[in-house]
Design a protein around this motif. Structure first.
Motif, PDB file in Angstrom:
ATOM      1  N   LYS A  89      -9.212  67.177-103.834  1.00 51.65           N
ATOM      2  CA  LYS A  89      -8.488  68.197-103.066  1.00 51.65           C
ATOM      3  C   LYS A  89      -9.433  69.289-102.579  1.00 51.65           C
ATOM      4  O   LYS A  89      -9.314  69.763-101.446  1.00 51.65           O
ATOM      5  CB  LYS A  89      -7.364  68.783-103.916  1.00 51.65           C
ATOM      6  CG  LYS A  89      -6.222  67.796-104.187  1.00 51.65           C
ATOM      7  CD  LYS A  89      -5.152  68.409-105.067  1.00 51.65           C
ATOM      8  CE  LYS A  89      -4.025  67.405-105.318  1.00 51.65           C
ATOM      9  NZ  LYS A  89      -2.970  67.959-106.200  1.00 51.65           N
ATOM     10  N   LYS A  90     -10.365  69.693-103.425  1.00 49.62           N
ATOM     11  CA  LYS A  90     -11.342  70.707-103.023  1.00 49.62           C
ATOM     12  C   LYS A  90     -12.226  70.191-101.891  1.00 49.62           C
ATOM     13  O   LYS A  90     -12.515  70.919-100.921  1.00 49.62           O
ATOM     14  CB  LYS A  90     -12.202  71.121-104.220  1.00 49.62           C
ATOM     15  CG  LYS A  90     -11.442  71.799-105.341  1.00 49.62           C
ATOM     16  CD  LYS A  90     -10.867  73.141-104.907  1.00 49.62           C
ATOM     17  CE  LYS A  90     -10.165  73.831-106.078  1.00 49.62           C
ATOM     18  NZ  LYS A  90      -9.561  75.126-105.656  1.00 49.62           N
ATOM     19  N   TYR A  91     -12.656  68.954-101.996  1.00 45.72           N
ATOM     20  CA  TYR A  91     -13.519  68.378-100.955  1.00 45.72           C
ATOM     21  C   TYR A  91     -12.767  68.239 -99.625  1.00 45.72           C
ATOM     22  O   TYR A  91     -13.343  68.478 -98.550  1.00 45.72           O
ATOM     23  CB  TYR A  91     -14.045  67.017-101.397  1.00 45.72           C
ATOM     24  CG  TYR A  91     -15.028  67.077-102.545  1.00 45.72           C
ATOM     25  CD1 TYR A  91     -15.979  68.082-102.615  1.00 45.72           C
ATOM     26  CD2 TYR A  91     -15.008  66.122-103.557  1.00 45.72           C
ATOM     27  CE1 TYR A  91     -16.886  68.145-103.664  1.00 45.72           C
ATOM     28  CE2 TYR A  91     -15.908  66.166-104.622  1.00 45.72           C
ATOM     29  CZ  TYR A  91     -16.839  67.186-104.667  1.00 45.72           C
ATOM     30  OH  TYR A  91     -17.727  67.246-105.698  1.00 45.72           O
ATOM     31  N   ILE A  92     -11.500  67.845 -99.694  1.00 40.73           N
ATOM     32  CA  ILE A  92     -10.705  67.697 -98.467  1.00 40.73           C
ATOM     33  C   ILE A  92     -10.535  69.049 -97.785  1.00 40.73           C
ATOM     34  O   ILE A  92     -10.704  69.180 -96.568  1.00 40.73           O
ATOM     35  CB  ILE A  92      -9.331  67.074 -98.791  1.00 40.73           C
ATOM     36  CG1 ILE A  92      -9.494  65.632 -99.286  1.00 40.73           C
ATOM     37  CG2 ILE A  92      -8.414  67.101 -97.566  1.00 40.73           C
ATOM     38  CD1 ILE A  92      -8.266  65.050 -99.941  1.00 40.73           C
ATOM     39  N   LEU A  93     -10.214  70.079 -98.569  1.00 41.01           N
ATOM     40  CA  LEU A  93     -10.065  71.422 -98.006  1.00 41.01           C
ATOM     41  C   LEU A  93     -11.401  71.945 -97.470  1.00 41.01           C
ATOM     42  O   LEU A  93     -11.440  72.649 -96.455  1.00 41.01           O
ATOM     43  CB  LEU A  93      -9.512  72.377 -99.062  1.00 41.01           C
ATOM     44  CG  LEU A  93      -8.065  72.105 -99.510  1.00 41.01           C
ATOM     45  CD1 LEU A  93      -7.687  73.012-100.671  1.00 41.01           C
ATOM     46  CD2 LEU A  93      -7.101  72.303 -98.338  1.00 41.01           C
ATOM     47  N   THR A 105      -3.831  68.024 -96.685  1.00 44.78           N
ATOM     48  CA  THR A 105      -4.049  68.609 -95.362  1.00 44.78           C
ATOM     49  C   THR A 105      -3.055  68.055 -94.355  1.00 44.78           C
ATOM     50  O   THR A 105      -2.698  66.864 -94.410  1.00 44.78           O
ATOM     51  CB  THR A 105      -5.484  68.346 -94.862  1.00 44.78           C
ATOM     52  OG1 THR A 105      -5.626  68.875 -93.545  1.00 44.78           O
ATOM     53  CG2 THR A 105      -5.804  66.858 -94.832  1.00 44.78           C
ATOM     54  N   ASN A 106      -2.620  68.894 -93.431  1.00 41.70           N
ATOM     55  CA  ASN A 106      -1.743  68.467 -92.334  1.00 41.70           C
ATOM     56  C   ASN A 106      -2.528  68.143 -91.071  1.00 41.70           C
ATOM     57  O   ASN A 106      -1.937  67.729 -90.077  1.00 41.70           O
ATOM     58  CB  ASN A 106      -0.716  69.566 -92.015  1.00 41.70           C
ATOM     59  CG  ASN A 106       0.264  69.791 -93.141  1.00 41.70           C
ATOM     60  OD1 ASN A 106       0.699  68.847 -93.793  1.00 41.70           O
ATOM     61  ND2 ASN A 106       0.621  71.044 -93.381  1.00 41.70           N
ATOM     62  N   ASP A 107      -3.829  68.338 -91.117  1.00 38.94           N
ATOM     63  CA  ASP A 107      -4.658  68.138 -89.936  1.00 38.94           C
ATOM     64  C   ASP A 107      -4.875  66.644 -89.674  1.00 38.94           C
ATOM     65  O   ASP A 107      -5.438  65.928 -90.501  1.00 38.94           O
ATOM     66  CB  ASP A 107      -6.008  68.838 -90.124  1.00 38.94           C
ATOM     67  CG  ASP A 107      -6.799  68.875 -88.824  1.00 38.94           C
ATOM     68  OD1 ASP A 107      -7.438  67.853 -88.499  1.00 38.94           O
ATOM     69  OD2 ASP A 107      -6.759  69.906 -88.139  1.00 38.94           O
ATOM     70  N   LEU A 108      -4.416  66.172 -88.512  1.00 39.41           N
ATOM     71  CA  LEU A 108      -4.478  64.740 -88.194  1.00 39.41           C
ATOM     72  C   LEU A 108      -5.912  64.251 -88.021  1.00 39.41           C
ATOM     73  O   LEU A 108      -6.226  63.101 -88.342  1.00 39.41           O
ATOM     74  CB  LEU A 108      -3.669  64.451 -86.929  1.00 39.41           C
ATOM     75  CG  LEU A 108      -2.173  64.787 -86.998  1.00 39.41           C
ATOM     76  CD1 LEU A 108      -1.494  64.442 -85.684  1.00 39.41           C
ATOM     77  CD2 LEU A 108      -1.504  64.034 -88.149  1.00 39.41           C
ATOM     78  N   LEU A 109      -6.774  65.114 -87.490  1.00 37.87           N
ATOM     79  CA  LEU A 109      -8.173  64.719 -87.312  1.00 37.87           C
ATOM     80  C   LEU A 109      -8.842  64.492 -88.662  1.00 37.87           C
ATOM     81  O   LEU A 109      -9.532  63.484 -88.869  1.00 37.87           O
ATOM     82  CB  LEU A 109      -8.916  65.791 -86.519  1.00 37.87           C
ATOM     83  CG  LEU A 109     -10.431  65.617 -86.391  1.00 37.87           C
ATOM     84  CD1 LEU A 109     -10.759  64.319 -85.670  1.00 37.87           C
ATOM     85  CD2 LEU A 109     -11.049  66.799 -85.647  1.00 37.87           C
ATOM     86  N   ILE A 110      -8.641  65.411 -89.601  1.00 39.81           N
ATOM     87  CA  ILE A 110      -9.229  65.273 -90.937  1.00 39.81           C
ATOM     88  C   ILE A 110      -8.683  64.031 -91.625  1.00 39.81           C
ATOM     89  O   ILE A 110      -9.417  63.268 -92.261  1.00 39.81           O
ATOM     90  CB  ILE A 110      -8.948  66.534 -91.785  1.00 39.81           C
ATOM     91  CG1 ILE A 110      -9.534  67.778 -91.102  1.00 39.81           C
ATOM     92  CG2 ILE A 110      -9.521  66.384 -93.185  1.00 39.81           C
ATOM     93  CD1 ILE A 110     -11.004  67.706 -90.830  1.00 39.81           C
ATOM     94  N   ARG A 111      -7.390  63.804 -91.505  1.00 37.47           N
ATOM     95  CA  ARG A 111      -6.782  62.607 -92.116  1.00 37.47           C
ATOM     96  C   ARG A 111      -7.435  61.333 -91.598  1.00 37.47           C
ATOM     97  O   ARG A 111      -7.721  60.408 -92.357  1.00 37.47           O
ATOM     98  CB  ARG A 111      -5.281  62.573 -91.818  1.00 37.47           C
ATOM     99  CG  ARG A 111      -4.457  63.618 -92.546  1.00 37.47           C
ATOM    100  CD  ARG A 111      -2.993  63.501 -92.167  1.00 37.47           C
ATOM    101  NE  ARG A 111      -2.163  64.442 -92.905  1.00 37.47           N
ATOM    102  CZ  ARG A 111      -0.840  64.511 -92.786  1.00 37.47           C
ATOM    103  NH1 ARG A 111      -0.212  63.693 -91.951  1.00 37.47           N
ATOM    104  NH2 ARG A 111      -0.152  65.393 -93.482  1.00 37.47           N
TER     105      ARG A 111
END
Length: 458
Positions: free
Chosen positions: A183-187, A316-322
């Protein structure tokens, strides 16, 4: 009317007509002349937008409809959009190729659209001029290039600082719980999304640190520390068995074989009617998931993997990151079930036309259920169905009776008697085969399904 009066009236009409025509042309000339006086000539920036080394420029247009404050505001917004397009073509481009070249195997990602706007850095813009005519309004804006790049660099540095702090928190969390670390890495990755495709080098203690690469490497390294422990990937069961995926079958563990608790797992097998079923591991690292093995095939597979997508999407809600983070390699495994199918040995104690007819019906029914017939009565997983039929008269009625018993080896699984009677006064003229057909049809409908269920439950 006298001739003199008529002539006088005609002359008056002609005079009025000529006067009207005269005044119409005078009004038209005055109108055209005043219009030219009101409308100013177009400024040079509207004819050709300036290009120089000191400023970025933007021009916006809006048609004059309704409230002036609204169309003026719209023109200003369009000018900022035009300014944003000029100052950052790489951000507003429709397609960008990102490259992440590292040892994790993540090589590149092609994004069709970037959700970042260079308007984020237009704090220093200034209005230069405006122009309007009877139909439209134009706004003219500029921003100093040094101001734009300074604001952008300040925000980029702030984002990198925040990302680096989260990256370090993830490193610390790895010691206790990989999920918290993920979770920390994703954020952390989300913080730098506006700068993907740019230089990702971050100065840390005088050394270059490629922050996007290091985040992805850290994620993949954590995933590589997780594995499924499966003592036996090929499992033998009988059709109809209830399967519990406990720690004797599968567990999620780290490289030291310590169980991992509260990790998201997804199971999928179309043939077993398990459709992307989500579970969390328990204290022993197993799933507490059970299902019935109803497949008519001899071999079935169940795919199980760490639910990385769920973890990313819930963080995350960001589609690009997903999308970018979907390219990592996740822990997965496959369980193979060798399924022993039941077989039916059919035995009739009295050979008549009635038994021959019902034999065919029973065999046909179980063939549809993918249960084969057997010529051996004592083989493994064989169900022996013994029955007898008889017809007799009783108290003015015609009676057909089917008695049967099902055994597995020596165990009696089911025993029952089915009978159907017909009143002689109503059915006396019917042929015996017609009445037997009705009896057989009701037996098939009421009893064969019960026999099948008992066989599968054993």
């Amino acid at each position: 009317m006298k001739l003199k009066d008529l002539i006088l009236k005609t002359k008056m009409k002609q005079t009025i007509y000529k006067s009207t025509i005269f005044f119409f042309f005078i009004s038209l000339i005055i109108s055209c002349g005043s219009s030219k006086e009101v409308e100013n000539p177009q400024p040079n920036w509207l004819v050709q937008k300036p290009i120089d080394n000191e400023y970025f420029y933007g021009v916006g247009k809006s048609h004059k409809y309704g409230d002036p404050t609204k169309y003026i505001s719209k023109a200003r917004g369009e000018a900022l959009n035009d300014l944003a397009q000029e100052v950052s073509v790489n951000i507003s481009s429709k397609s960008v190729l990102y490259k992440f070249e590292n040892e994790t195997g993540i090589s590149e990602y092609y994004q069709d659209r970037i959700n970042t706007s260079s308007k984020d850095y237009l704090e220093g813009f200034t209005p230069v001029d405006s122009y309007e005519n009877q139909n439209a309004y134009w706004a003219f804006y500029k921003i100093k290039k040094t101001t734009y790049y300074r604001i952008k660099e300040e925000r980029k540095q702030k984002a990198f600082n925040e990302a680096y702090a989260l990256y370090n928190e993830g490193k610390s969390a790895e010691k206790a719980n990989y999920v918290d670390a993920f979770k920390k890495y994703i954020l952390s990755f989300e913080r730098i999304k506006n700068y993907l495709g740019e230089d990702m080098i971050y100065q840390m203690n005088g050394e270059d640190f490629n922050i996007s690469k290091e985040i992805l490497v850290a994620i993949q390294n954590c995933l590589n520390q997780i594995k499924f422990n499966v003592p036996n990937k090929k499992l033998n069961y009988k059709r109809g068995d209830q399967i519990l995926l406990d720690d004797s079958i599968i567990t999620l563990v780290n490289l030291k074989n310590n169980p991992l608790e509260e990790y998201p797992i997804i199971l999928n097998s179309k043939a077993l009617e398990i459709y992307k079923t989500k579970r969390e591991t328990n204290t022993s690292g197993s799933l507490d998931f059970d299902f019935k093995l109803n497949s008519t095939n001899d071999l079935e597979r169940l795919n199980i993997e760490f639910d990385w997508r769920f973890l990313v999407n819930s963080t995350t809600n960001d589609l690009l990151i997903r999308k970018i983070l979907s390219v990592v390699n996740v822990p997965k495994t496959e369980l193979t079930f060798q399924i022993e199918q039941p077989k039916l040995f059919l035995n009739s104690s009295n050979a008549t036309n009635l038994t021959q007819s019902i034999n065919q019906s029973i065999l046909s029914y179980f063939q549809k259920k993918k249960i084969k017939s057997s010529t051996e009565s004592k083989a493994r997983n064989i169900f022996k169905l013994s029955y007898k039929t008889k017809k007799y008269n009783s108290k003015g009625r015609i009676v057909f009776e089917i008695s049967y018993v099902i055994k597995k080896q020596r165990k009696v699984v089911l025993e029952n008697v089915f009978s159907k009677s017909f009143d002689k006064n109503m059915y006396g003229s019917f042929d015996a085969q017609e009445l037997w057909k009705k009896t057989k049809s009701e037996f098939e409908r009421k009893h064969l399904n019960s026999i099948y269920k008992k066989m599968i439950q054993e």
